[in-house]
Design an enzyme around this catalytic site. Structure first.
Site, PDB file in Angstrom:
ATOM      1  N   LYS A  32       0.642 -12.966 -14.489  1.00  0.00           N
ATOM      2  CA  LYS A  32       1.005 -11.846 -15.363  1.00  0.00           C
ATOM      3  C   LYS A  32       2.526 -11.767 -15.456  1.00  0.00           C
ATOM      4  CE  LYS A  32       0.689  -7.246 -14.127  1.00  0.00           C
ATOM      5  NZ  LYS A  32       1.910  -6.567 -14.575  1.00  0.00           N
ATOM      6  N   ASP A  59       2.044  -8.634 -20.151  1.00  0.00           N
ATOM      7  CA  ASP A  59       1.787  -7.197 -19.939  1.00  0.00           C
ATOM      8  C   ASP A  59       2.953  -6.378 -20.493  1.00  0.00           C
ATOM      9  OD1 ASP A  59       1.018  -4.737 -18.892  1.00  0.00           O
ATOM     10  OD2 ASP A  59       1.523  -5.248 -16.824  1.00  0.00           O
ATOM     11  N   LYS A  61       2.345  -3.807 -22.890  1.00  0.00           N
ATOM     12  CA  LYS A  61       1.799  -2.479 -23.231  1.00  0.00           C
ATOM     13  C   LYS A  61       2.387  -1.938 -24.532  1.00  0.00           C
ATOM     14  CE  LYS A  61       1.064  -1.126 -18.377  1.00  0.00           C
ATOM     15  NZ  LYS A  61       1.759  -2.194 -17.628  1.00  0.00           N
ATOM     16  N   ASP A  64       3.289   1.474 -30.812  1.00  0.00           N
ATOM     17  CA  ASP A  64       4.205   1.779 -31.915  1.00  0.00           C
ATOM     18  C   ASP A  64       3.349   1.952 -33.164  1.00  0.00           C
ATOM     19  OD1 ASP A  64       6.508   1.917 -33.619  1.00  0.00           O
ATOM     20  OD2 ASP A  64       7.619   0.674 -32.197  1.00  0.00           O
ATOM     21  N   THR A 122      -1.949   4.841 -14.393  1.00  0.00           N
ATOM     22  CA  THR A 122      -2.365   5.347 -13.071  1.00  0.00           C
ATOM     23  C   THR A 122      -1.289   6.249 -12.461  1.00  0.00           C
ATOM     24  OG1 THR A 122      -1.656   3.220 -12.225  1.00  0.00           O
ATOM     25  CG2 THR A 122      -4.007   3.556 -12.395  1.00  0.00           C
ATOM     26  N   ARG A 214       2.413  -7.658  -5.174  1.00  0.00           N
ATOM     27  CA  ARG A 214       3.211  -7.825  -3.955  1.00  0.00           C
ATOM     28  C   ARG A 214       2.474  -8.431  -2.774  1.00  0.00           C
ATOM     29  NH1 ARG A 214       4.957  -1.773  -4.704  1.00  0.00           N
ATOM     30  NH2 ARG A 214       2.910  -1.900  -5.670  1.00  0.00           N
TER      31      ARG A 214
HETATM   32  O1  C5P Z   1       2.124  -5.187  -6.309  1.00  0.00           O
HETATM   33  P1  C5P Z   1       0.843  -4.669  -6.871  1.00  0.00           P
HETATM   34  O2  C5P Z   1      -0.374  -5.470  -6.458  1.00  0.00           O
HETATM   35  O3  C5P Z   1       0.658  -3.175  -6.676  1.00  0.00           O
HETATM   36  O4  C5P Z   1       1.035  -4.934  -8.432  1.00  0.00           O
HETATM   37  C1  C5P Z   1       0.140  -4.527  -9.398  1.00  0.00           C
HETATM   38  C2  C5P Z   1       0.597  -4.961 -10.758  1.00  0.00           C
HETATM   39  O5  C5P Z   1      -0.229  -4.344 -11.729  1.00  0.00           O
HETATM   40  C3  C5P Z   1       2.030  -4.556 -11.114  1.00  0.00           C
HETATM   41  O6  C5P Z   1       2.560  -5.565 -11.985  1.00  0.00           O
HETATM   42  C4  C5P Z   1       1.862  -3.254 -11.848  1.00  0.00           C
HETATM   43  O7  C5P Z   1       2.868  -3.015 -12.787  1.00  0.00           O
HETATM   44  C5  C5P Z   1       0.543  -3.490 -12.566  1.00  0.00           C
HETATM   45  N1  C5P Z   1      -0.207  -2.300 -12.926  1.00  0.00           N
HETATM   46  C6  C5P Z   1      -0.599  -1.326 -12.013  1.00  0.00           C
HETATM   47  N2  C5P Z   1      -1.317  -0.251 -12.421  1.00  0.00           N
HETATM   48  C7  C5P Z   1      -1.668  -0.122 -13.707  1.00  0.00           C
HETATM   49  C8  C5P Z   1      -1.289  -1.093 -14.632  1.00  0.00           C
HETATM   50  C9  C5P Z   1      -0.552  -2.174 -14.203  1.00  0.00           C
HETATM   51  O8  C5P Z   1      -0.304  -1.434 -10.843  1.00  0.00           O
HETATM   52  N3  C5P Z   1      -2.403   0.904 -14.078  1.00  0.00           N
END
Ligand code: C5P
Length: 238
Positions: A32, A59, A61, A64, A122, A214
């Site tokens: 992603k 990603d 999003k 517009d 979220t 992460r």
């Molecule tokens: O590091 P982690 O596993 O929390 O990363 C989750 C990824 O998913 C990040 O790139 C974050 O921006 C994305 N994301 C999220 N919650 C959402 C939409 C996207 O954590 N509702």
């Protein structure tokens, strides 16, 4: 798209991405690319990942007016992305324009990128949604409403929590994709994610794809961490 584990390449620049990917021996991955990396490195980053054989979820999003989103999606499809997204709050006309743009921008003989919708972020609480968006319903109802709007607009699915996947699958059919972030191994700390789930739980709930950031990108051994998630996701371990 067959139930991928999508790695969120939440890096600031290309050198970090290449050094990270160098730790994956010969693996073709589903990755992603988010706003930070895209705005720093531009479309060439996506082209490079595709040229290396990876699948790419871009990603960005989009949200517009329909014409602008449609034109942007035409360009995005030209990059050969596999999965893209928009905010359902942009409305059904905007979502339809996104699909038209993707269709127009997809090269002959290629598959158009799948397009999913973000419902409520979220990071948005129910109180915030009521006070700032003036939406006077339960947060969950707003999520379901937006998912329904995405379905009606013929989008391919939504970004959601594994806790919502079963309900969305029963309402909109298993073919409607549920792509879920907030995934952690049972023994890990949650970090800033509020509602986390394990890969095994996501699998049980019928989730279509998990997004892991992460826990893999910051692991001492990213490849080993990736394999732990992948094995649990694919049900080798539970
Ligand atoms: O590091 P982690 O596993 O929390 O990363 C989750 C990824 O998913 C990040 O790139 C974050 O921006 C994305 N994301 C999220 N919650 C959402 C939409 C996207 O954590 N509702």
């Amino acid at each position: 798209m067959k139930n991928p584990l999508i790695i969120a390449l939440d890096f600031a620049e290309k050198e970090e991405v290449l050094s990270f990917l160098g730790k994956f021996p010969e693996e073709k991955l589903f990755v992603k690319v988010g706003m930070e990396l895209f705005y720093q490195e531009g479309p060439d980053m996506v082209r490079e990942l595709k040229a290396a054989g990876h699948e790419v979820f871009l990603d960005l999003k989009l949200h517009d007016i329909p014409n602008t989103v449609g034109s942007a999606m035409r360009r995005i499809a030209g990059l050969g992305c596999d999965l893209v997204n928009v905010h359902a709050a942009g409305g059904s006309e905007m979502m339809k324009a996104a699909l038209e743009g993707l269709d127009e921008g997809t090269a002959a003989g290629k598959k158009r990128p799948l397009c999913i919708a973000v419902t409520q972020l979220t990071s948005t609480s129910e109180e915030q949604m009521r006070a700032e968006q003036l939406i006077p319903v339960a947060l969950n109802d707003s999520v379901i409403h937006y998912a329904g709007l995405a379905r009606q607009s013929e989008l391919d699915g939504v970004v959601c929590s594994p806790h919502e996947a079963k309900l969305l699958n029963s309402r909109f059919g298993e073919g409607f994709l549920t792509v879920t972030p907030g995934i952690r191994l049972a023994e890990e700390a949650a970090g800033d994610q509020k509602r986390i789930s394990t890969p095994g739980f996501a699998r049980q709930e019928g989730v279509s794809a998990i997004v892991v950031g992460r826990s893999i990108t910051k692991a001492a051994d990213p490849y080993e961490a990736y394999l732990s998630f992948k094995n649990q996701w694919e049900g080798v371990l539970s």
